[in-house]
Design a protein around this motif. Structure first.
Motif, PDB file in Angstrom:
ATOM      1  N   VAL A 134     -10.447  -3.291   0.963  1.00 33.20           N
ATOM      2  CA  VAL A 134     -10.660  -2.465   2.156  1.00 33.20           C
ATOM      3  C   VAL A 134     -11.488  -3.245   3.177  1.00 33.20           C
ATOM      4  CG1 VAL A 134     -11.983  -0.495   2.989  1.00 33.20           C
ATOM      5  CG2 VAL A 134     -10.411  -0.212   1.101  1.00 33.20           C
ATOM      6  N   TRP A 135     -12.555  -3.908   2.690  1.00 33.85           N
ATOM      7  CA  TRP A 135     -13.389  -4.649   3.627  1.00 33.85           C
ATOM      8  C   TRP A 135     -12.625  -5.791   4.279  1.00 33.85           C
ATOM      9  CZ3 TRP A 135     -16.412  -9.467   2.766  1.00 33.85           C
ATOM     10  CH2 TRP A 135     -17.223  -9.744   3.864  1.00 33.85           C
ATOM     11  N   LYS A 185     -10.476  -2.850  -5.058  1.00 35.87           N
ATOM     12  CA  LYS A 185      -9.915  -2.099  -3.933  1.00 35.87           C
ATOM     13  C   LYS A 185     -10.910  -2.018  -2.794  1.00 35.87           C
ATOM     14  CE  LYS A 185      -7.124   0.861  -6.773  1.00 35.87           C
ATOM     15  NZ  LYS A 185      -7.031   2.205  -7.314  1.00 35.87           N
ATOM     16  N   LEU A 186     -12.208  -1.816  -3.109  1.00 42.85           N
ATOM     17  CA  LEU A 186     -13.202  -1.747  -2.051  1.00 42.85           C
ATOM     18  C   LEU A 186     -13.298  -3.081  -1.331  1.00 42.85           C
ATOM     19  CD1 LEU A 186     -15.896   0.338  -3.886  1.00 42.85           C
ATOM     20  CD2 LEU A 186     -14.761   0.958  -1.782  1.00 42.85           C
ATOM     21  N   VAL A 208       0.840  -1.202   0.000  1.00 43.18           N
ATOM     22  CA  VAL A 208       0.000   0.000   0.000  1.00 43.18           C
ATOM     23  C   VAL A 208       0.873   1.249   0.000  1.00 43.18           C
ATOM     24  CG1 VAL A 208      -1.663   1.302   1.357  1.00 43.18           C
ATOM     25  CG2 VAL A 208      -1.953  -1.133   1.086  1.00 43.18           C
ATOM     26  N   ALA A 224     -19.374  -1.722   1.377  1.00 41.03           N
ATOM     27  CA  ALA A 224     -18.352  -1.977   0.349  1.00 41.03           C
ATOM     28  C   ALA A 224     -18.967  -2.610  -0.887  1.00 41.03           C
ATOM     29  CB  ALA A 224     -17.257  -2.873   0.929  1.00 41.03           C
ATOM     30  N   LEU A 231      -9.377  -6.084   4.779  1.00 37.24           N
ATOM     31  CA  LEU A 231      -8.400  -5.576   5.739  1.00 37.24           C
ATOM     32  C   LEU A 231      -9.078  -5.101   7.017  1.00 37.24           C
ATOM     33  CD1 LEU A 231      -5.923  -3.650   3.463  1.00 37.24           C
ATOM     34  CD2 LEU A 231      -5.456  -5.660   4.822  1.00 37.24           C
ATOM     35  N   ALA A 232     -10.239  -4.424   6.864  1.00 35.56           N
ATOM     36  CA  ALA A 232     -10.964  -3.983   8.057  1.00 35.56           C
ATOM     37  C   ALA A 232     -11.408  -5.190   8.872  1.00 35.56           C
ATOM     38  CB  ALA A 232     -12.175  -3.143   7.657  1.00 35.56           C
TER      39      ALA A 232
END
Lengths: 336, 103
Positions: free
Chosen positions: B72-73, B68-69, A219, B53, B75-76
């Motif tokens: 993001v989910w 990418k979304l 990242v 997401a 990783l969260a």
């Protein structure tokens, strides 16, 4: 539909602004310092949303990464150290969570007249700034036109990065120097004599650290590269990589001790050295200090961003780890 | 009004996440002890975030944005599960009592 969207966004902005003010007041007046630190992290995140609403995406990224993430981690680390008796060996008793009840006694506190004076000073300052703010003629004079006129000469597509690393490169050079100075000052305080905390040996923390650290590097690389044409840049990339490093330091036992070495020093100094080097080489190519020639500007800036990103990550990680590494390489009973 | 299925489904999914977030926060405020509170907020917020997401990914312009979304989910998910575990473990170590239903 359009007006509804606009009104909705205005309400959202108002809610964000009120939340910021309320959070700031609340975290200043809380007794329990741990709750105050948690509110500080929340404040950083809401602030990042506010920056997004203002259209400053680079600042929002930096605020979320450094203001909410890294500063929160530093505060929690400091709180953890405050909770232990100094001078004792491993795992000393907890004093209890630090609170504002540990403040000095009545006699040493600010007097009533002192409070009145402070309030008056703050009111005068606020009204002066407000008066100045509202007297600026609209439309606001911005440098937007000038920047976009010159951006072709800068070698970078994104205006914020062009300003940071080319037009006002001197400021960024000084910022990196100040961060390195921070590490120097921290190390000059010497090694601490108290244990830094309780050994946290948790398999889930270790596993998530092993997962997140490589992801943070990817990242960070992405943020660094996309800083050329869209929001991103060296500081944000460095902060993300530093946070991956913090997770590793917390989760893996073998990373808790970092011996002092010339490699460590080189990585820390790399950003400043490369930046200075490109500035001087610009002089060699016929120009003043940091005046990049047009054809080389893009390459030089990428070089500087790369070195600065790695350097900033190392600096932030060292700031988190705190103590000056020993010259010998024996871990002994050092715990973090 | 656009009759695009993606946009409608996307909006619907984002709206569907609201009761999840609400349920998680109500659980955080009303459950009797630390462990059930952490459990409620983590599970519900992860699901809510997943719906947001997904809804945004359906409205995205390109596949990379949707990917990418999704990232993001995920990783969260990892981050919040790890923190949930650590919080509960530290509470257990400190001796916070588990709530028992009163007879």
């Amino acid at each position: 539909m359009e007006e509804a969207a606009i009104v909705g966004m205005k309400i959202f902005d108002g809610v964000i602004a009120c939340m910021l003010v309320w959070l700031a007041w609340r975290l200043s007046t809380l007794r329990d310092l741990f709750q105050a630190v948690v509110l500080f992290i929340v404040f950083g995140l809401i602030m990042a949303v506010a920056w997004v609403r203002l259209g400053a995406l680079d600042v929002a990224l930096a605020e979320a990464a450094i203001g909410a993430g890294l500063s929160g981690a530093l505060f929690l680390l400091a709180l953890g150290r405050m909770m232990r008796e100094p001078g004792a060996k491993n795992g000393a008793e907890l004093k209890g969570p630090p609170s504002t009840r540990d403040l000095p006694e009545k006699g040493n506190r600010t007097s009533f007249m002192g409070h009145v004076f402070l309030l008056g000073f703050v009111l005068v300052l606020t009204s002066t700034l407000g008066g100045v703010l509202f007297s600026i003629p609209l439309p606001a004079q911005s440098l937007r036109a000038k920047i976009f006129a010159e951006i072709g000469n800068s070698g970078i597509g994104h205006p914020v990065t062009a300003v940071l690393l080319n037009f006002r490169g001197y400021d960024t050079l000084l910022e990196i120097a100040v961060m390195l100075l921070g590490v120097v000052v921290l190390w000059s305080l010497g090694a601490s004599r108290s244990p830094q905390g309780v050994l946290l040996d948790d398999p889930i923390l270790g596993a998530s650290a092993r997962l997140m650290a490589p992801i943070s590097i990817v990242v960070a690389g992405y943020l660094l590269w996309s800083g050329g044409d869209s929001p991103g840049g060296a500081f944000q990339a460095g902060a993300v990589m530093a946070m991956g490093g913090i997770l590793l330091v917390l989760g893996e036992v073998r990373f808790r001790f970092v011996p002092m070495s010339s490699g460590l020093r080189s990585v820390l100094a790399a950003g400043l050295v490369v930046f200075l080097g490109t500035g001087i080489s610009a002089m060699g190519m016929g120009g003043r200090f940091l005046e990049y020639p047009r054809d080389w500007a893009g390459t030089l800036i990428v070089l500087v961003e790369l070195a600065a990103g790695v350097s900033i990550a190392a600096i932030l990680l060292i700031l988190f780890m705190g103590d000056k590494p020993d010259q010998e390489t024996s871990p002994g009973d050092r715990v973090i | 009004m656009p009759l695009n299925l993606n946009v409608w489904l996307g909006h619907a999914l984002v709206l569907c996440s609201i009761p999840f977030f609400l349920a998680g926060t109500v659980g955080l405020l009303r459950f009797p002890d630390v462990y059930s509170r952490i459990h409620a907020i983590t599970k519900a917020d992860n699901l809510g975030l997943g719906m947001v997401a997904m809804g945004l990914a359906l409205q995205a312009d390109s596949w990379t944005l949707s990917a990418k979304l999704l990232a993001v989910w995920l990783l969260a998910l990892v981050g919040s599960s790890a923190s949930c575990h650590l919080l509960a473990r530290s509470a257990l170590r400190k001796g916070v009592a588990v709530w028992k239903k009163p007879r």
